[in-house]
Scaffold this motif. Sequence first.
Motif, PDB file in Angstrom:
ATOM      1  N   LEU A   1     -10.123 106.232  42.874  1.00 43.06           N
ATOM      2  CA  LEU A   1     -10.117 106.227  41.421  1.00 43.06           C
ATOM      3  C   LEU A   1     -10.186 104.808  40.876  1.00 43.06           C
ATOM      4  N   CYS A   2     -11.049 104.642  39.898  1.00 45.91           N
ATOM      5  CA  CYS A   2     -11.143 103.387  39.166  1.00 45.91           C
ATOM      6  C   CYS A   2     -10.286 103.508  37.914  1.00 45.91           C
ATOM      7  N   SER A   3      -9.557 102.494  37.559  1.00 52.02           N
ATOM      8  CA  SER A   3      -8.797 102.529  36.310  1.00 52.02           C
ATOM      9  C   SER A   3      -8.986 101.216  35.568  1.00 52.02           C
ATOM     10  N   VAL A   4      -8.785 101.270  34.258  1.00 51.99           N
ATOM     11  CA  VAL A   4      -9.004 100.085  33.429  1.00 51.99           C
ATOM     12  C   VAL A   4      -7.853  99.894  32.465  1.00 51.99           C
ATOM     13  N   TYR A   5      -7.637  98.641  32.141  1.00 51.61           N
ATOM     14  CA  TYR A   5      -6.624  98.254  31.155  1.00 51.61           C
ATOM     15  C   TYR A   5      -7.282  97.292  30.199  1.00 51.61           C
ATOM     16  N   ARG A   6      -7.271  97.655  28.902  1.00 49.69           N
ATOM     17  CA  ARG A   6      -7.960  96.823  27.929  1.00 49.69           C
ATOM     18  C   ARG A   6      -7.202  95.551  27.594  1.00 49.69           C
ATOM     19  N   GLY A   7      -5.886  95.610  27.706  1.00 49.90           N
ATOM     20  CA  GLY A   7      -5.087  94.450  27.349  1.00 49.90           C
ATOM     21  C   GLY A   7      -4.655  94.434  25.904  1.00 49.90           C
ATOM     22  N   ASP A   8      -5.140  95.405  25.120  1.00 51.73           N
ATOM     23  CA  ASP A   8      -4.775  95.436  23.699  1.00 51.73           C
ATOM     24  C   ASP A   8      -3.813  96.578  23.403  1.00 51.73           C
ATOM     25  N   GLY A   9      -3.250  97.129  24.402  1.00 49.26           N
ATOM     26  CA  GLY A   9      -2.305  98.241  24.253  1.00 49.26           C
ATOM     27  C   GLY A   9      -1.610  98.444  25.563  1.00 49.26           C
ATOM     28  N   ASN A  10      -1.053  99.602  25.748  1.00 47.87           N
ATOM     29  CA  ASN A  10      -0.318  99.841  26.977  1.00 47.87           C
ATOM     30  C   ASN A  10      -0.813 101.053  27.738  1.00 47.87           C
ATOM     31  N   THR A  11      -2.013 101.488  27.432  1.00 50.35           N
ATOM     32  CA  THR A  11      -2.540 102.659  28.115  1.00 50.35           C
ATOM     33  C   THR A  11      -3.533 102.242  29.182  1.00 50.35           C
ATOM     34  N   ILE A  12      -3.412 102.863  30.325  1.00 49.12           N
ATOM     35  CA  ILE A  12      -4.324 102.639  31.440  1.00 49.12           C
ATOM     36  C   ILE A  12      -5.131 103.920  31.637  1.00 49.12           C
ATOM     37  N   TYR A  13      -6.447 103.796  31.645  1.00 52.27           N
ATOM     38  CA  TYR A  13      -7.332 104.951  31.752  1.00 52.27           C
ATOM     39  C   TYR A  13      -7.958 105.015  33.131  1.00 52.27           C
ATOM     40  N   PHE A  14      -8.271 106.260  33.529  1.00 49.36           N
ATOM     41  CA  PHE A  14      -8.834 106.496  34.846  1.00 49.36           C
ATOM     42  C   PHE A  14     -10.212 107.137  34.754  1.00 49.36           C
ATOM     43  N   GLY A  15     -11.043 106.827  35.745  1.00 50.76           N
ATOM     44  CA  GLY A  15     -12.300 107.519  35.903  1.00 50.76           C
ATOM     45  C   GLY A  15     -12.075 108.893  36.498  1.00 50.76           C
ATOM     46  N   GLU A  16     -13.199 109.623  36.676  1.00 55.66           N
ATOM     47  CA  GLU A  16     -13.093 111.000  37.174  1.00 55.66           C
ATOM     48  C   GLU A  16     -12.782 111.051  38.660  1.00 55.66           C
ATOM     49  N   GLY A  17     -12.938 109.934  39.335  1.00 54.57           N
ATOM     50  CA  GLY A  17     -12.646 109.903  40.756  1.00 54.57           C
ATOM     51  C   GLY A  17     -13.862 110.143  41.626  1.00 54.57           C
ATOM     52  N   SER A  18     -13.809 109.633  42.832  1.00 53.99           N
ATOM     53  CA  SER A  18     -14.847 109.851  43.843  1.00 53.99           C
ATOM     54  C   SER A  18     -14.176 110.467  45.059  1.00 53.99           C
ATOM     55  N   TRP A  19     -14.570 111.696  45.354  1.00 56.37           N
ATOM     56  CA  TRP A  19     -13.902 112.460  46.418  1.00 56.37           C
ATOM     57  C   TRP A  19     -14.697 112.295  47.700  1.00 56.37           C
ATOM     58  N   LEU A  20     -14.137 111.560  48.654  1.00 61.99           N
ATOM     59  CA  LEU A  20     -14.812 111.293  49.918  1.00 61.99           C
ATOM     60  C   LEU A  20     -14.179 112.111  51.038  1.00 61.99           C
ATOM     61  N   THR A  21     -15.035 112.756  51.804  1.00 60.53           N
ATOM     62  CA  THR A  21     -14.588 113.462  53.003  1.00 60.53           C
ATOM     63  C   THR A  21     -15.295 112.836  54.187  1.00 60.53           C
ATOM     64  N   VAL A  22     -14.531 112.391  55.169  1.00 58.26           N
ATOM     65  CA  VAL A  22     -15.093 111.731  56.348  1.00 58.26           C
ATOM     66  C   VAL A  22     -15.017 112.697  57.526  1.00 58.26           C
ATOM     67  N   VAL A  23     -16.177 112.939  58.133  1.00 55.57           N
ATOM     68  CA  VAL A  23     -16.227 113.904  59.245  1.00 55.57           C
ATOM     69  C   VAL A  23     -16.629 113.219  60.555  1.00 55.57           C
TER      70      VAL A  23
END
Lengths: 115, 114
Positions: free
Chosen positions: B92-114
């Motif tokens: 998951l990637c997340s970002v912080y703008r620095g102008d508040g206190n909320t941290i947002y997340f991307g939808e995620g990348s689901w990896l399966t290793v076989v």
Amino acid sequence: DQQVKQNSPSLSVQEGRISILNCDYTNSMFDYFLWYKKYPAEGPTFLISISSIKDKNEDGRFTVFLNKSAKHLSLHIVPSQPGDSAVYFCAARPGGYNQGGKLIFGQGTELSVKP
Amino acid sequence: SAVISQKPSRDICQRGTSLTIQCQVDSQVTMMFWYRQQPGQSLTLIATANQGSEATYESGFVIDKFPISRPNLTFSTLTVSNMSPEDSSIYLCSVYRGDGNTIYFGEGSWLTVV
């Protein structure tokens, strides 16, 4: 060393009733706490947050309470709806310079709201 | 809020290969982070992606295994190198703008290793 703990892995509630999700922490230097809702294989969605200098924050059906002396916070959802069924994560932000976006997460609580 | 796009959303990877995950934000952000969620586990911070310099890794994570780039204020990549089944996770990637206190997340990348 688990700094943020959610001791209940699951919670089942009837639709329309209150859901209370709990979170405990050990580090008194945390300056901000956040709650996220997460569905499987998706990213967490921000719900509500609270600063360490406050004891309550409310946003619609969601209220977060912070008890600093007990190092405990809780998320109340009233009334609970079936669409609230998901995993809820409590997260804490370490205080200090350049720590703005770093979060430490609890293990999550799976909420199931039954119709 | 922030719109965060991750690619790929999911992939099945062969053991020993490497995969690069991209994170694109719709506006400039102060800080970008990469997290991992292993099956049944909580989210764990891998590293802070620093713009124009080397990433800052958390304990237990190293650059050789998880090289990270951040060429500008809206884009970052995470590479999972020499993958093993233990690397099967949501990244998951997340970002912080620095102008508040909320941290947002991307939808995620689901990896399966076989």
